[in-house]
Design a protein around this motif. Structure first.
Motif, PDB file in Angstrom:
ATOM      1  N   LYS A 187       0.833  -1.211   0.000  1.00 43.69           N
ATOM      2  CA  LYS A 187       0.000   0.000   0.000  1.00 43.69           C
ATOM      3  C   LYS A 187       0.863   1.254   0.000  1.00 43.69           C
ATOM      4  O   LYS A 187       0.462   2.291  -0.554  1.00 43.69           O
ATOM      5  N   LYS A 190       2.164   1.806  -3.616  1.00 41.13           N
ATOM      6  CA  LYS A 190       1.055   2.273  -4.452  1.00 41.13           C
ATOM      7  C   LYS A 190       0.773   3.752  -4.209  1.00 41.13           C
ATOM      8  O   LYS A 190       0.496   4.507  -5.157  1.00 41.13           O
ATOM      9  N   GLU A 191       0.867   4.185  -2.967  1.00 46.41           N
ATOM     10  CA  GLU A 191       0.640   5.590  -2.639  1.00 46.41           C
ATOM     11  C   GLU A 191       1.715   6.478  -3.264  1.00 46.41           C
ATOM     12  O   GLU A 191       1.426   7.580  -3.757  1.00 46.41           O
TER      13      GLU A 191
END
Length: 248
Positions: A187, A190-191
């Motif tokens: 995550k 992805k950010e």
């Protein structure tokens, strides 16, 4: 609180021909490459419908990826901070076409938007500032181009099995080959891509085939058989590989 160890990147300078011939921890890099290189090549073929595809391999090491991609007739440039590993990559480049250059991933010596593909595999968990490195990779990528990455998830499983397991079971594994605080949660990456105007397209787990004779040989003898295999899975609990597209 876990002690933050310093990553040991100096070990790669001494590998020499072990990049291509060994049965210790270095052989795991080759086993990973046998699983992921075909996946990367297939994706490039599917995604980029043109000739003369330009590829930058950041942190190329001994050329396990760069030399494979060169066989696909891509125009490949490999960069690394160790001249010793660049020499190995050049030695094993059967095409004689890869451009091997000394460069720091934090400040790549290329103009903006000059590569169709950027690959950064097994590198992000070895650098001081992975966000800066990704920013540099994306800067060098053309709009509509693709960045491929491979790294490790940060959790208790990866601490126990990727780091401690290797130190216990794989012979001659040096201390601090990996350090846990540099691992990156999916995550999080992805950010970062979202902030860099990139769209995450696909992400897969890349893990050893544990139900195999070769895996048992590793556990019992500490040796990596040349038939040792990794496989792409849906589990991102340990290693994972993926790619993102740079938007216009």
């Amino acid at each position: 609180m876990l002690k933050k160890y310093q990553i040991n990147n100096e070990i790669y300078k001494q590998m020499g021909d072990e990049w291509y011939v060994s049965d210790n921890y270095v052989a795991l890099l080759r086993a990973e490459a046998r699983a992921r290189n075909p996946w990367v090549s297939k994706k490039i073929i599917e995604l980029i419908k043109k000739e003369d595809v330009t590829v930058l391999d950041v942190g190329c090491g001994g050329g396990l990826l760069a030399n494979d991609l060169a066989k696909m007739n891509y125009k490949v440039t490999g960069v690394d901070i160790h001249q010793e590993v660049l020499n190995v990559g050049k030695k094993y480049d059967s095409t004689g076409s890869v451009k091997y250059l000394y460069a720091d991933a934090h400040a790549l010596p290329f103009p903006d938007a000059c590569f169709d593909v950027v690959c950064i595999l097994d590198v992000l968990e070895h650098v001081d500032n992975y966000i800066q490195v990704l920013n540099e990779c994306v800067r060098c990528l053309k709009n509509g181009g693709y960045i491929f990455y491979h790294t490790f998830n940060r959790n208790i499983f990866s601490l126990l099995f990727v780091i401690k397991g290797m130190e216990i079971f794989v012979k001659n594994t040096p201390k601090n080959l990996h350090v846990h605080h540099l691992f990156i949660k999916p995550k999080e990456i992805k950010e970062v891509f979202k902030e860099l105007n990139c769209k995450s397209k696909e992400i897969k787990g890349l893990n050893p085939k544990i139900f195999s004779r070769e895996f048992m040989k590793l556990i019992l003898k500490g040796e990596i058989d040349e038939k040792f295999e990794f496989e792409l899975t849906n589990s991102l609990i340990a290693g994972y590989i993926g790619y993102a597209e740079k938007l216009n």
